[in-house]
Design an enzyme around this catalytic site. Structure first.
Site, PDB file in Angstrom:
ATOM      1  N   LYS A 182       6.091  -7.986  -3.786  1.00 14.26           N
ATOM      2  CA  LYS A 182       6.511  -9.256  -3.201  1.00 14.26           C
ATOM      3  C   LYS A 182       6.403 -10.388  -4.245  1.00 14.26           C
ATOM      4  O   LYS A 182       5.935 -10.168  -5.348  1.00 14.26           O
ATOM      5  CB  LYS A 182       5.691  -9.537  -1.944  1.00 14.26           C
TER       6      LYS A 182
HETATM    7  C1  LIG Z   1       6.751  -5.448   2.651  1.00 13.58           C
HETATM    8  C2  LIG Z   1       7.185  -5.781   4.030  1.00 13.58           C
HETATM    9  C3  LIG Z   1       6.312  -5.696   5.123  1.00 13.58           C
HETATM   10  C4  LIG Z   1       4.942  -5.124   5.007  1.00 13.58           C
HETATM   11  O1  LIG Z   1       4.162  -5.747   4.070  1.00 13.58           O
HETATM   12  P1  LIG Z   1       2.774  -5.070   3.654  1.00 13.58           P
HETATM   13  O2  LIG Z   1       1.967  -6.211   3.114  1.00 13.58           O
HETATM   14  O3  LIG Z   1       3.093  -4.040   2.624  1.00 13.58           O
HETATM   15  O4  LIG Z   1       2.166  -4.481   4.869  1.00 13.58           O
HETATM   16  C5  LIG Z   1       6.767  -6.110   6.353  1.00 13.58           C
HETATM   17  N1  LIG Z   1       8.017  -6.551   6.533  1.00 13.58           N
HETATM   18  C6  LIG Z   1       8.891  -6.629   5.518  1.00 13.58           C
HETATM   19  C7  LIG Z   1      10.264  -7.157   5.778  1.00 13.58           C
HETATM   20  C8  LIG Z   1       8.510  -6.222   4.239  1.00 13.58           C
HETATM   21  O5  LIG Z   1       9.388  -6.236   3.232  1.00 13.58           O
END
Ligand SMILES: *Cc1c(COP(=O)(O)O)cnc(C)c1O
Length: 371
Positions: A182
């Site tokens: 992210k």
């Molecule tokens: C990455 C992601 C998640 C989950 O995030 P984590 O921190 O890995 O649990 C949820 N929704 C979307 C759209 C994502 O891209």
């Protein structure tokens, strides 16, 4: 030739040293740095209440629990997202109701969303896809008209702005992710920005065993809470990353502008729309593979041979086994289905050089030309 992954976190030596200091401090569960990280996020989000958890997935689950959502309830969500979004709705015992996305923005189609609201609908869970904000004015107007809770999946959208305001500075419950892919990371981690009085306390219980303490320090348990507390070492990295986030996102925008100017091939990929306030979590053009002599699998392999990583974000949710088994057919949501078939995520991360973008553009052109 160095391998160019589709993403890579930017972690500097100062951040590494600060995490090492936390490890040496003896305080490594969730005390001083978590408090500091929550305060920094709150400041970044205009003074809102913020709680951090071990992941966005955990945060989505807790947010659904805070809204009291469970068996018999429906939650409306787009057919194009990562599986964590609908999975958490299923996990709390409720039913995800998919709605197609807009073909251009890839965000939930708000007309279809309103049409999908029924007597069992309890909440809407939109996704700011790839870092492009959903129209929050229209979304909340619809939610208010129907008395619905909103849980924004802003996993892609830390730093995204809607009409000049950061996502998470207003609204109901807004969930961010700090997974390494992210725009900023705490290795694993997530956060909830909280709009309603009382919800922060509920989240405190649900993320840590349901424990409450009275004024005399006596411990009681009032809910079968989970264990989703972020460790301090992760929080320390998050603090360092948040300080650099505006620079990271600016660099992403510069690289995307270069892609948008230079990515030309035959057949021409369908480029995602630029927009003020976009945080460009991913850059994912659509390639009409059915008009190519090439499958997506072969495209990914050919790019890999050229030292370039390509991601797939994401297969449409309703085409996954779990959701097909719940009665969905591929043709139910044609825009999400097409994105799921044609999307390719090209390299984009702050440490990339301008020349890396040019290298990717040349490779896409060559591979699609069959060279
Ligand atoms: C990455 C992601 C998640 C989950 O995030 P984590 O921190 O890995 O649990 C949820 N929704 C979307 C759209 C994502 O891209």
């Amino acid at each position: 030739m160095t391998y160019l992954p589709f993403t890579r976190p930017t972690i500097d030596e100062d951040a590494i040293a600060s995490v090492a200091d936390t490890l040496r401090s003896g305080w490594i569960a969730s005390v001083p740095r978590v408090v500091e990280f929550e305060a920094a996020l709150s400041e970044y989000l205009g003074g809102r209440s913020v709680r951090v958890l071990t992941s966005a997935t955990a945060a989505l689950e807790v947010a659904l629990q805070v809204c009291g959502i469970g068996p018999g309830d429906e939650v409306i969500t787009p057919a194009m997202s990562f599986a964590a979004t609908p999975n958490m709705i299923v996990k709390v015992g409720a039913t995800p109701v998919f709605v197609d996305v807009d073909a251009r923005t890839r965000n939930i189609d708000l007309d279809r969303m309103e049409a999908a609201i029924g007597p069992r609908t309890k909440a809407i869970m939109p996704v700011h896809f790839a870092g492009l904000a959903v129209d929050l004015d229209r979304l909340y107007a619809i939610a208010d008209r129907h008395g619905l809770r909103v849980i924004e999946d802003a996993a892609h959208a830390i730093g995204t702005e809607w009409r000049g305001e950061r996502v998470g500075t207003r609204g109901d419950l807004v969930v961010f992710s700090f997974h390494p892919n992210k725009n900023m990371t705490s290795i694993e981690g997530g956060a909830i920005s909280i709009g309603r009085d009382g919800d922060a306390k509920r989240i405190d219980h649900l993320r840590f065993h349901g424990i409450v303490k009275d004024a005399d320090g006596n411990v009681d348990v009032i809910a079968a809470g989970g264990k989703f507390n972020l460790p301090d070492a992760n929080a320390r990295l998050g603090i360092a990353q948040l300080a650099r986030l505006p620079g990271f996102n600016e660099r992403r925008r510069v690289l995307v502008r270069r892609y948008l100017e230079r990515l030309r091939a035959d057949p021409q990929p369908d480029l995602p729309p630029d927009s003020a306030g976009h945080s460009w979590h991913i850059f994912a053009p659509l390639i009409p593979f059915d008009r190519c002599r090439l499958s997506r699998r072969d495209f990914v392999a050919a790019m890999h041979t050229r030292g370039i990583g390509v991601g797939i974000h994401y297969p449409a949710l309703h085409t996954l086994t779990l959701y097909r088994e719940r009665g969905y057919a591929e043709s139910d949501f044609p825009n999400a289905a097409r994105i799921g078939r044609e999307t390719v995520t090209l390299p984009l991360f702050p440490l990339m050089q301008d020349g890396d973008v040019d290298r990717v553009c040349d490779a896409v052109k060559d591979v699609l030309a069959g060279r």
